[in-house]
Design an enzyme around this catalytic site. Structure first.
Site, PDB file in Angstrom:
ATOM      1  N   LEU A  79      -2.626  -6.068  -1.358  1.00 50.44           N
ATOM      2  CA  LEU A  79      -3.003  -4.759  -1.865  1.00 50.44           C
ATOM      3  C   LEU A  79      -3.960  -5.054  -3.007  1.00 50.44           C
ATOM      4  CD1 LEU A  79       0.266  -2.580  -2.075  1.00 50.44           C
ATOM      5  CD2 LEU A  79      -1.747  -2.153  -0.663  1.00 50.44           C
ATOM      6  N   ASP A  80      -5.166  -4.496  -2.974  1.00 55.68           N
ATOM      7  CA  ASP A  80      -6.129  -4.849  -4.011  1.00 55.68           C
ATOM      8  C   ASP A  80      -5.675  -4.360  -5.381  1.00 55.68           C
ATOM      9  OD1 ASP A  80      -7.215  -2.176  -4.592  1.00 55.68           O
ATOM     10  OD2 ASP A  80      -8.169  -2.286  -2.632  1.00 55.68           O
ATOM     11  N   LEU A  81      -6.350  -4.808  -6.415  1.00 55.41           N
ATOM     12  CA  LEU A  81      -5.926  -4.515  -7.794  1.00 55.41           C
ATOM     13  C   LEU A  81      -5.770  -3.033  -8.055  1.00 55.41           C
ATOM     14  CD1 LEU A  81      -7.979  -7.019  -9.990  1.00 55.41           C
ATOM     15  CD2 LEU A  81      -5.489  -6.862  -9.832  1.00 55.41           C
TER      16      LEU A  81
END
Length: 245
Positions: free
Chosen positions: A107-109
């Site tokens: 899950l990206d930042l």
């Protein structure tokens, strides 16, 4: 599996939450190898020690560690980082994160929500491999017109650098001006795929939350918290990944 504290083992097996498990132990209702357990419990080794509650055996099929984590925005889906950004692995108990546990996928930042952490490499690989078609469900808040024609493009597949995205579910849950809330179900996991897909139809993701991975749901797990998976959840994930249970 290595030895674990008795109350944690009872929790992993779905008998009771840890505090309730402590109450069962203190009440003398739990035995290990036929012997009463002392207040405060003890260490047990799954698969070797026989644990009983009220005379009924408690068994776990778990041979690895499995955690559901509600990742906050700003946490990195990795086990290390040169810039010392906060890691999602820090959200599980220290003994587990020091035993080879890792996030399954990314899950990206800027995204948040459900991410699975485990030391089960085979399950991790299969859950991420497109051949097994394991669904990931998201709730996306986007800014843009997002017409029916744009939604149809997203559903059928849009062109990204890697190629055309696979058919997917895009269901509008709410509209308000240029703000649209969309339920999305993917069976792919390209890097930042949803953000790039929405950008391809001139929409910008404002918020992105993952709420399900295969049969595993985020539910009411608080942000920044983790919980061990039950045996039933592990079996369901393994089944979804075409692994024997």
């Amino acid at each position: 599996m290595d030895a674990v504290r008795l109350n944690r083992y009872l929790s992993m097996c779905g008998v009771a939450a840890r505090r309730k498990a402590d109450d069962l132990i203190a009440a003398g209702r739990v035995t290990v190898n036929g012997e009463p357990t002392p207040p405060g419990g003890r260490m047990v080794t799954p698969g070797q020690d026989r644990v009983e509650v009220d005379g009924r055996r408690v068994e776990s099929t778990i041979a690895h560690r499995y955690f559901a984590v509600n990742k906050p925005v700003g946490y990195l889906s990795a086990v290390s980082d040169r810039t010392s950004r906060p890691l999602v692995t820090r959200l599980v108990p220290r003994p587990d994160r020091e035993a080879g546990i890792h996030p399954v996928g990314r899950l990206d930042l800027r995204s948040h929500g459900l991410i699975l952490l485990t030391d089960d490499g085979e399950l991790s690989f299969r859950l991420q491999h497109p051949r097994h078609h394991v669904e990931k469900e998201y709730i996306a808040e986007v800014r843009g017109e997002l017409s029916e024609a744009a939604l149809d493009r997203l559903r059928a597949g849009v062109e990204l650098d890697e190629g055309t995205t696979a058919p997917a579910v895009f269901e509008v849950l709410e509209r308000g001006g240029r703000r649209v809330v969309v339920r999305v179900v993917l069976r792919q996991g390209w890097k930042r795929q949803l953000r790039r897909s929405f950008a391809a139809v001139e929409a910008t993701v404002l918020d992105l939350k993952r709420v399900r991975v295969g049969p595993l749901e985020l539910g009411q797990l608080a942000e920044g918290k983790s919980r061990p998976l039950s045996d039933d959840e592990v079996r369901a994930l393994r089944s979804a990944a075409d692994l024997a249970t």
